[in-house]
Scaffold this active site. Structure first.
Site, mmCIF file in Angstrom:
data_model
loop_
_atom_site.group_PDB
_atom_site.id
_atom_site.type_symbol
_atom_site.label_atom_id
_atom_site.label_comp_id
_atom_site.label_asym_id
_atom_site.label_seq_id
_atom_site.Cartn_x
_atom_site.Cartn_y
_atom_site.Cartn_z
ATOM 1 N N LYS A 66 0.872 -1.170 0.000
ATOM 2 C CA LYS A 66 0.000 0.000 0.000
ATOM 3 C C LYS A 66 0.905 1.215 0.000
ATOM 4 O O LYS A 66 1.974 1.189 0.619
ATOM 5 C CB LYS A 66 -0.873 0.032 1.258
ATOM 6 N N HIS A 85 0.505 7.181 8.878
ATOM 7 C CA HIS A 85 1.762 6.688 9.470
ATOM 8 C C HIS A 85 2.785 7.807 9.664
ATOM 9 O O HIS A 85 3.857 7.572 10.207
ATOM 10 C CB HIS A 85 2.366 5.592 8.584
ATOM 11 N N HIS A 92 0.729 5.784 3.758
ATOM 12 C CA HIS A 92 -0.438 6.571 4.138
ATOM 13 C C HIS A 92 -0.033 7.678 5.107
ATOM 14 O O HIS A 92 0.851 7.490 5.932
ATOM 15 C CB HIS A 92 -1.455 5.628 4.799
#
Length: 588
Positions: free
Chosen positions: A138, A144, A141
């Site tokens: 992924k 994080h 984001h």
């Protein structure tokens, strides 16, 4: 430290109170600077000296303060002793204060404040800090981001204090989502797209397969079977997963480089898929596993005082969970690092998870579970780019760089910068970090681009500009002035305020080391920047007599050095070379 002044005051107090000086040092605090000119430098609360006393009336404390102050004498270090509201105040000989503080700052360099008597007697420890921990396959984001910069700050601070720190990035690289992703890639994936833009393509696949799975139950079943194949170590499934993992880490390393962050170890949940099975067997053999009606296996934590608390450690099909893998990882790290403290930096939503993991470790007989600590943080709200809601960290970093470049483009001399893009990114990151670190970590906060990029006020932009402006003074006037200085040339109120504030740096570091909150350092650095801005307007170097110019340059150099030290602890790279034209252009 505080240049040894605390120890000197403690010795005098110890003779009167018949207490060891070491017992008094941490009670002696530097007085915050104020607009009153002749403020004391240190004070001690008489209340703290009388904690065992039965009579705590205000009048009694004030009387005791006066009586105790009368027994103390001024000496070569302390020039004045007075009393305040339940305090005894000490003013340091002004020339000694000037000479000692400036010499200490320049002599100690990056370790100024860290070798203070406040830290004496603290043995170096082995510390593991787990932070960032994005989910592979992924895109990174923004959720994080806080874990990444907070964990980096904690690791920086612990390292600076002489501890042996291991920075661990514990990747979310296992679990049922990889069953979905594996199935999705077989259905919608393209090898060429995977090679050219891996995380974007995997993200698109993951979104598409989730959408399809909501309408077609056979896809969810295939995903479940794919994850079971992974758990059993089936070669083809593992090869696909490994490729996703390797490509993800490559992408993350590139982003961490932009953030100026490194890790000593990249591990992940996948490392513990076998060890988590060993944990489950151990729990079962000890009779600690209980089956629920749904067929899952749990550990009953009610013996630790919470009657409704259970830690779920196994699904009904025998596969492991996040908690199981965290248990295995903690046990493995203790075997590997023999740590004194292990710190997990995650959002506050995981508070219960870590409470359950630590309690389960205790039930398993691991007393060192007491050494595990969760540092929780709040949520950032309203982080949007001009294209709308933001999901990915790289979009934020690009937006920061773009906005800073636009700000800098409004200043004619910016073209003289050697690397405007790199400078824009460093200033922008400082802006982002300072906005994040100004409040309590546990608090949620509303993100604001306008507030982030203000050049005046309490922002990271202001910090960077102040540092660059002070550095430009050294560049302009050279080091010829920096051989020696006359302390009598630095007795103006603006100079004394700066010296008093420099004196407090160790206390601020000590406070942050106790509660792991960066806000103490942020507040200190912003105040120091404001003091420097005021002094810069009145304490001129150009056209001043050589002796005066040299003394002032020493003062500004000390401020710049301490600013750089504090910024580096926060994870900010100070701007030096090639920036003075921009700063001197009058932007601030």
């Amino acid at each position: 430290m505080a240049c040894g002044f605390r120890r000197s005051i403690a010795r005098q107090l110890s003779r009167v109170l018949d207490l060891p000086p070491e017992n008094l040092i941490k009670s002696i605090s530097a007085v915050p600077i104020s607009k009153k000119e002749e403020e004391a430098d240190f004070q001690i609360s008489v209340d703290s000296l009388l904690e065992n006393s039965s009579n705590h009336s205000r009048l009694n404390i004030q009387n005791k303060a006066v009586r105790l102050a009368e027994k103390l004498k001024c000496d070569t270090v302390v020039s004045e002793i007075s009393t305040g509201q339940g305090t005894i105040n000490f003013k340091i000989n002004r020339e000694l204060l000037t000479k000692t503080v400036l010499q200490q700052v320049i002599q100690d360099g990056s370790s100024y404040g860290l070798e203070s008597e406040l830290f004496s007697g603290l043995p170096p420890k082995k510390i593991v800090v787990e932070f960032s921990s994005p989910n592979i396959a992924k895109k990174f984001h923004v959720g994080h981001l806080r874990s990444t910069i907070i964990g980096n700050f904690i690791a920086n601070l612990k390292e600076a204090l002489g501890h042996q720190v291991t920075r661990v990035n514990y990747l979310g690289d296992w679990g049922m989502q990889f069953g979905l992703l594996g199935t999705g890639f077989q259905m919608f994936g393209y090898e060429e797209k995977l090679q050219s833009n891996p995380l974007q393509h995997l993200f698109e696949v993951y979104v598409q397969v989730n959408k399809e799975a909501a309408e077609d139950k056979s896809i969810a079943k295939s995903a479940h079977e794919f994850f079971q194949r992974l758990e059993l170590g089936e070669k083809q499934a593992l090869a696909m997963w490994q490729k996703f993992r390797d490509l993800s880490i490559e992408e993350y390393v590139r982003i961490y480089k932009r953030l100026g962050i490194h890790f000593d170890e990249y591990s992940g949940e996948s490392f513990y898929r076998e060890k988590s099975q060993e944990v489950l067997k151990w729990l079962d053999n000890k009779g600690l596993l209980e089956k629920t009606i749904k067929g899952t296996s749990v550990v009953d934590l009610s013996r630790n005082g919470d009657p409704s608390s259970f830690c779920t450690v196994m699904r009904s099909d025998g596969t492991s969970l996040y908690a199981t893998r965290d248990l295995a990882a903690a046990i493995d790290r203790m075997d590997k690092y023999n740590f004194d403290t292990m710190i997990y930096v995650t959002d506050k939503g995981q508070k219960k998870h870590f409470q359950q993991v630590f309690q389960t470790l205790k039930i398993m007989g691991y007393d060192w579970a007491e050494r595990c600590q969760h540092v929780p943080f709040g949520v950032v709200q309203g982080m949007k780019t001009r294209r709308g809601d933001v999901t990915f960290l790289e979009d934020v970093l690009n937006e920061i760089r773009l906005r800073m470049l636009q700000n800098m483009a409004s200043v004619k001399t910016t073209k003289e910068l050697e690397n405007p893009q790199e400078t824009a990114e460093k200033v922008g990151l400082a802006a982002l970090i300072i906005q994040d670190f100004k409040g309590l970590l546990l608090s949620d906060y509303q993100f604001s681009w306008d507030r982030v990029f203000q050049s005046r006020g309490d922002t990271g932009v202001f910090l960077q500009y102040t540092h660059a402006r002070l550095h430009s003074l050294e560049e302009t006037f050279g080091c010829g002035y920096l051989n020696d200085f006359n302390t009598s040339c630095l007795q103006e109120p603006q100079s004394v305020s700066i010296l008093q504030h420099l004196l407090r740096f160790d206390e601020v570091l000590y406070r942050s080391s106790q509660d792991l909150q960066p806000r103490h350092i942020v507040s200190y650095l912003l105040t120091l920047s404001h003091l420097a801005a005021v002094a810069h307007k009145t304490l001129h170097i150009k056209n001043s007599p050589s002796e005066v110019a040299g003394a002032r340059l020493h003062l500004f150099r000390a401020v710049r050095s301490v600013l750089a030290n504090g910024m580096k602890l926060l994870g900010i790279t100070p701007i030096y070379k090639g920036y003075s034209q921009y700063v001197n252009s009058g932007y601030i």
